[in-house]
Each structure stands twice: as structure tokens, then as C-alpha cells.
Motif scaffolding. Sequence first.
Motif, PDB file in Angstrom:
ATOM      1  N   ARG A 131     -10.395  -2.066  -0.079  1.00  0.00           N
ATOM      2  CA  ARG A 131     -10.564  -2.109   1.380  1.00  0.00           C
ATOM      3  C   ARG A 131     -11.982  -1.690   1.777  1.00  0.00           C
ATOM      4  O   ARG A 131     -12.656  -0.939   1.064  1.00  0.00           O
ATOM      5  CB  ARG A 131      -9.513  -1.224   2.051  1.00  0.00           C
ATOM      6  N   LEU A 158      -5.851  -1.232  -2.633  1.00  0.00           N
ATOM      7  CA  LEU A 158      -6.184  -0.171  -1.685  1.00  0.00           C
ATOM      8  C   LEU A 158      -7.661   0.200  -1.776  1.00  0.00           C
ATOM      9  O   LEU A 158      -8.338   0.386  -0.755  1.00  0.00           O
ATOM     10  CB  LEU A 158      -5.309   1.063  -1.946  1.00  0.00           C
ATOM     11  N   SER A 165      -1.359  -2.367  -6.604  1.00  0.00           N
ATOM     12  CA  SER A 165      -1.474  -1.927  -5.205  1.00  0.00           C
ATOM     13  C   SER A 165      -2.612  -0.930  -5.027  1.00  0.00           C
ATOM     14  O   SER A 165      -3.329  -0.959  -4.014  1.00  0.00           O
ATOM     15  CB  SER A 165      -0.156  -1.295  -4.744  1.00  0.00           C
ATOM     16  N   SER A 199       0.810  -1.222   0.000  1.00  0.00           N
ATOM     17  CA  SER A 199       0.000   0.000   0.000  1.00  0.00           C
ATOM     18  C   SER A 199       0.840   1.268   0.000  1.00  0.00           C
ATOM     19  O   SER A 199       0.375   2.317  -0.481  1.00  0.00           O
ATOM     20  CB  SER A 199      -0.955   0.001   1.202  1.00  0.00           C
ATOM     21  N   VAL A 232      -2.661   5.088   5.907  1.00  0.00           N
ATOM     22  CA  VAL A 232      -2.523   3.685   5.530  1.00  0.00           C
ATOM     23  C   VAL A 232      -1.197   3.207   6.104  1.00  0.00           C
ATOM     24  O   VAL A 232      -0.133   3.665   5.682  1.00  0.00           O
ATOM     25  CB  VAL A 232      -2.495   3.498   3.997  1.00  0.00           C
TER      26      VAL A 232
END
Length: 617
Positions: free
Chosen positions: A187, A184, A180, A142, A209
Motif C-alpha cells: 500500500r 498490505l 495478504s 487485510s 486497516v
Amino acid sequence: MSNPNFVYEPLNGEMNEIRLLYIDTNSISNGLECRLARFSLDDDRPYVALSYAWNDTTLTCEGDVPDVIFIQLNGQRFEVGHNLATALNYFYKHLPKWLWIDAICINQNDIDERSEQVLRMGSIYAKAQSVLVWLGREHHNSNRAVKLIETVATFDDTVHASDWILSSLKDQTQISAWVSVHHLFERSWWTRVWIRQEAALAQSVEMVVGDRKLSWDSLEKFIVNLSAVFHVFGQQFLHQQRLEINHKALNALMTLQNLRKARLSGDTMQYGILQNLIMTLHSKCSDDRDRIYGIIGLSSDATVEKADYRLSAKDIFIDFTKSYIQASNQLDIMLIDTQPRHSMQLPTWAPDWGSEGSGRIALSNTWSHAAPYRTSITFSQKNNVLTCQGVYIDEVDGCGYDFGSPRTDPFGMVVHPSSRSNAYKTEVEGFQALWTSIIANKARYAGGESQAPREAGAIFVERCRVVDRLLGSIITDQSLQPFRDGSTEFEKWFQRNWNFTFAGRTLRSWALDTEWEFNIKRSQGEDARAAIDMFEATCMHVSRNRRLITTLEGYVGHAPREVKRGDAIYVLPGCKVPVVLRNIGGQYHLLGECYVHGIMNEEAFYMGKDITNIDIA
């Protein structure tokens, strides 16, 4: 988390009290040590409010982390979820201030306190010095995702940003960074119901994060620049690299941008409670009652005076819908598309806010047929029957194919009408009613107030003829032949609906057997392809969960897929569009909205028909 043995000091509701959490930074020998204290929300004490997902399944791998962790709270053992525990560790290292965290600061085992505090949450987030959004620990690289977002956000114009984005997707060294970013946006935080008021009402927002901070401004610029590429290329430029970015997360972010701008400009009425409900239908919450309670603080026209977690979700949905109708004297709310429509055994006039659906009243963008009339609406307290006024229009006679039913289901097949009537008198007007109904007289499939251009009729004829030649003998086979490989959605629609009959002629006959004259200027080149794509997309959009219908008097239109012969079409003062009702035991059940060509612009009130009282159960 459940902490039944923890003893909370009661809050004084009259003093507008809340609890705030303080993390003791002097000792961590026995785990995090924290304390709670009561303060009045009117005291202007500085604090930070946390916005987070209670349980983010995208961050846990089997055997990776424990589900719960214990902290010390006022000297007592207190259980918190892993995602919250990692957030507290971040606060311990970086931000030793007073905090407001719902899972800790509200006694979750006290129903009365939860009910009282939930109505304060809008004020709690609005009065916080800042709102910290905790997206979770470092996971799926992340840190690199944050770096890429910040890089895209540095571009002040979308043209240069688009060039950089497209170039980076062709660079194999950058693909992992986009992967990535994908993770992210997967989530859980992005799709929570509560984030709408938590982030929108905040004075300032900062995202974290792992150990990386991400400013809200950077996130907004990233979305603006990425959206510019979507506008030109769609998501194909991502799909070429087998990448995808959660569209629900992006939509939630764009909505939050608009909400924050509206709040900062003082435009609190940009989104009312009904619009907020519609926009959160695809959002997640662990308790269906929070569908309503989670947006109250954001909606200045909220009709909910108090929260009550003693009530069931069913009772809350009924009470909310009833109070909204009584306050607005409008009935459009009962047409909101939720699927499945009535899983809770709700009255048919009350949407099931706990289920998903398009959340649309898709056919109402252009119409306001009931504008000149006010209506009288009452509710029976005993059995939740809604009594309103309505004008009976006609009875459903024929139905098109229902794409939502199995091919073996006879009720989903084309139902040929018994009537050959044409309510539009001439063939030319009848044909215009037919092609206009197919796209519900919409110029485009998503939003907009404009009606369909005449060019759409020419496109309809052209596309039907192209598909007919393409399918050949398949089209005239009475059995349900499988679709050919590579069929477009419009091809499938025409293959199943070619024998839909209106005014004694099949849809295929209307399109193929008559030389219609369209003395209009047609689009050329790329514009022509765009016009065809828009027509087909609009046709599919309108047809989703609907089927074509005709009536005994010879009207044509679109209605909910559950419609069948004998159902009644009504115009109700207080509804922007006509509705389909089914008489069951002397009371009507609402099936949903419909488009019926010729009665969408107040015509029903000048037909000499009586306005009568009707009961909807």
C-alpha cells in the motif's frame, strides 16, 4: 483535491493558527457533515492528526469505487478522494473528535497559506494527542494480514519467532495470510515522504486497516522478528513460496522505529536533514518540492527558513543545497548519488532530489582526506557557479568497462592508457593498489568504517583464476562475447575487465601471471565461503555506476561511469573523497566522487601541490 469554490476563513499566522475538523455524528442524511474551526496551535486543544495516502492506487480496481466523494463542509459541498472518504467514515463511527487532515484543514488553492502551514506540520503532528495512520479499506484479506502480524509480534525472542515464521511458510493453510501481508505492505502509505515526520514525531501512533486496529508496538515487534529471519536466510525463505515483502516498506518502518526511539530519548540529532533526504530518495510524493519540505519538521539542523510553493523544484533544490553548503562549510552533499543526475538542468554541484538513486556517498565511509583544512566557498548569484579551493591530482588516462552502456557503444569499452607508469613504485605495491581499488578498500559492501583485510587480495587472485579457467578461450576473445548462462556478477565483471591495463599489464596478467605471496591466515569452511561472497558483493557494489581508471602518473582507482580520458581528479577541502571534474569552456562540471589509491588519507596535502580556486558550474 481541488475545491476552488470553497470559502476558507483566513488563518492568522502570528497567532500560530491552524484549522481543525469536526465530524457531525447527529446527521448523515446528505452524506458526511463536517465543520472547520480555527484554533491556535499554542492552545493545547486535544486533536487527532491523520496520516494517510492521498491516492492509493493499490486499493482501487476498475469500476470498484469512485475516485472522489463529496462531503458537506461548513454547509458547502467539498470534494475529497476516496481513500480519505473511507477514513472519514471510520472516524464517524469510532472517533468523533477534532481532527487535523492536511487536504481539508489547509487551503490547497492558497499558495501562501500552503507555504506557511507546511513549516508547521512538524509541530502539528508532534502536538497531536495521537496520530492515526489510515492504511485504507479492507482489501486483499487485510484482516488476516493484521492477525498474522499480531501473532508474530507475540513472540518475545527472535529464535522462537523465527521457528514459527519458517514453519508457517511450510503450512499451505498459512500461505494466503502471508500473501495478504505482502499486499498490505504494497500500500502507498509506506513509501510516502511525509510519513517520516508524521509517525516519527507523534506522541502515540495507531494504525487502522478497514475496521481493524494495529498497534505500533505490534508492528515494531513483527519487523524485529521478521528481520531476524532475513538476517539468517535473506528473503529466500519467502521466494521459495513465490512470496515477497516490499523491502522499501520494511526499510521505511525500521527507519521510523529508530527515529521514534531517538525522539523519545531526546536525541534529536540522530538524523540530520541530509540523512533524512538520503533515506527518502526512494519515497514517493506528488510534488518534488516536498522532497525538501516534507522532512523539515523532522530535522533540527534544517537550513530552510521558509517554504515557498511559488518557486520551482529546481530553484528549491539549488537554494537548499547552497544554504546547506554555506551553513556546514562542507561539500559532501554535492556527491550524493541521484539518478538521473541532472534531469532538471541543475548546476552539477546540486543533486536532483526529485530523482531516485542510491542516495549514497558510498566511497566516503572510511576516508577523511581533507580533515586538516578549512575551505572557502562562494556562489555566483548570476549563474549559480560554485567557487571553492582544490588540489589538482592527475588526469584520467585509462578506463575500465562501463556496464551502464550498451555493448555497441564504443565509449563504454575498456580504454587502454597511454601511460605505463606505476605511482606505487614496486609491483607488490602496485598489485595491492589494484585489488584494493577494485573494492575501494572497503571491508564490506554495506556501511562500516573498517578497511579491506589483506585476505581480500588473496581472494581476488583466487576468484580471477577460477573464473579464467571457467571461461577458457572466451576470456581472450577481443570481441564482446555474450555471458555464459548462469554467470555470476563477478564472472561478468571479470569477462569485461580482464584487459583493463594498469602499469603496462592487464588485470588478468596481474592476477594470473605472478605468484603473489599472502602470508596470512585464510578463513576456513563456511567462513571462507562467506569471505568470498563478501568480496564479490563488495566488488559489485563499488562497481555499480562506476568503472576502473588509471591516471597519467600511474594511479589506479574507481570513478563515475561517465568518466573519460582527460578528466581531472581533484581533492577539495570540505569533501571526504576526491572528485572527478570535466573542464567545459573554462568551468568545471562535477561528475562525482572517486576512489584513487594513495590519496585517500590526506596525502594530497603533503605532495607540494598548490591549492587553487576552481569554478564548478
